[in-house]
Design an enzyme around this catalytic site. Sequence first.
Site, short mmCIF file in Angstrom:
data_model
loop_
_atom_site.label_atom_id
_atom_site.label_comp_id
_atom_site.label_asym_id
_atom_site.label_seq_id
_atom_site.Cartn_x
_atom_site.Cartn_y
_atom_site.Cartn_z
N THR A 243 0.81 -1.23 0.00
CA THR A 243 0.00 0.00 0.00
C THR A 243 0.84 1.27 0.00
O THR A 243 1.95 1.29 0.54
CB THR A 243 -0.99 0.03 1.18
N GLY B 203 -1.32 -2.09 6.18
CA GLY B 203 -1.19 -3.28 7.01
C GLY B 203 -2.33 -4.24 6.76
O GLY B 203 -3.01 -4.16 5.72
N ARG C 267 -12.64 -8.94 -2.31
CA ARG C 267 -12.23 -8.55 -0.94
C ARG C 267 -11.77 -7.09 -0.96
O ARG C 267 -11.02 -6.66 -1.81
CB ARG C 267 -11.10 -9.46 -0.47
N GLY D 103 -5.58 -5.29 6.54
CA GLY D 103 -6.74 -4.42 6.46
C GLY D 103 -7.91 -4.79 7.35
O GLY D 103 -8.60 -3.91 7.88
N GLY E 113 -10.12 -4.09 1.59
CA GLY E 113 -9.47 -3.84 2.88
C GLY E 113 -9.84 -2.49 3.45
O GLY E 113 -10.87 -1.90 3.13
N ASP E 114 -8.97 -1.99 4.28
CA ASP E 114 -9.24 -0.75 5.01
C ASP E 114 -9.00 0.52 4.20
O ASP E 114 -9.54 1.57 4.51
CB ASP E 114 -8.33 -0.68 6.25
N1 ASP Z 1 -4.25 -2.40 4.10
C1 ASP Z 1 -4.30 -2.98 2.78
C2 ASP Z 1 -5.44 -3.92 2.67
O1 ASP Z 1 -5.71 -4.61 3.61
C3 ASP Z 1 -3.08 -3.72 2.43
C4 ASP Z 1 -1.81 -3.03 2.74
O2 ASP Z 1 -1.74 -2.06 3.43
O3 ASP Z 1 -0.83 -3.50 2.27
O4 ASP Z 1 -6.01 -4.01 1.62
#
Ligand code: ASP
Length: 323
Positions: free
Chosen positions: A193, A245, A221, A247, A223-224
């Site tokens: 990310t 991180g 899917r 997510g 994520g955050d």
């Molecule tokens: N946070 C992101 C997600 O979960 C992934 C990442 O930060 O690498 O999609």
Amino acid sequence: MSRPAAGGPEPDPSGEPSHVQLFQVGPAASGWALALHGGAGGRVEELSLDAAGDYRQGLTAAYTAGAAVLAAGGSALDAVCAAVERLEDDPLFNAGRGAALTAAGTAELDACVMTGDGRAGAVAACRHARNPVHAARKVMEDSAAVLLVAPGEDRLNGWHLETVPPEYFLTPARQQQLRNVQDRVLQGSRHGTVGAVAVDLRGRVAAATSTGGMVNQSEGRVGDTPIVGAGTYARDGVGAISCTGEGEAFIQGVVAVDVAARVRYLGTPMAQAIEATVRAELVPRGATGGLIAVAADGSVVVGHNSPMMFAAYSDGDRLVTRT
Ligand code: ASP
């Protein structure tokens, strides 16, 4: 916890989620501030160590683009979008071209922008916008929505955004990484990310985050990253935060807004707020990741409990790139 001067000790490779590393610099004399991250994954597992120099180059180019906007009196929003655009275009980072791939080998991109006056826009599972961060900004500025899933080419063209075929995002390195994860050659971190936070000369803050998500994630899917308050948050008078991180933990812990709430309601300094949130919301979930933030006063904080985190910020005299 480490709280060294900018550029401090090398990251602890222990990978213990309870070990929170913090780096902070005070308000800049320039009156504006910018910080970037290029993910808090596992460099060694993802690509070759030899690429470390290129990561620095990518972070430097993105920082330079955002800093030019701010130095010229431009807005925090323009600055974070300019910086994230560069990172999306750089195939080394998990966003835009070169993003992490789903289990089906496709790229589904998520991005979010938020300004300190409470406006926000986001896209999820975006497959056609060359720069998802610009699509997120269009959602914020030119639509009635806050979060748009899988915006089609017609919509993107109507916004005069550059569109590309889905194959544009695929790179041999990410395809190899996906095979390694699927063949269980690669067990480590699967995240990455990119993100940027800024405060401009008028004291306005903004945050932008962009990702391909987790390597080998199931199609659909999300994520955050595009979830306001989880992976991205900004509020004038408080600060701006961008996360990276695992997510699911960031969504369950509503991590970005949890940090902002500590600053806003408890008066906790940004660095301590980040540390407290990581301990309260990530560590108990066994999750790793990191955050960058600018506080309203222009100080910058980078915090992570992952073994490493790519980041760039200025310590006043020079650009610090962490890889
Ligand atoms: N946070 C992101 C997600 O979960 C992934 C990442 O930060 O690498 O999609």
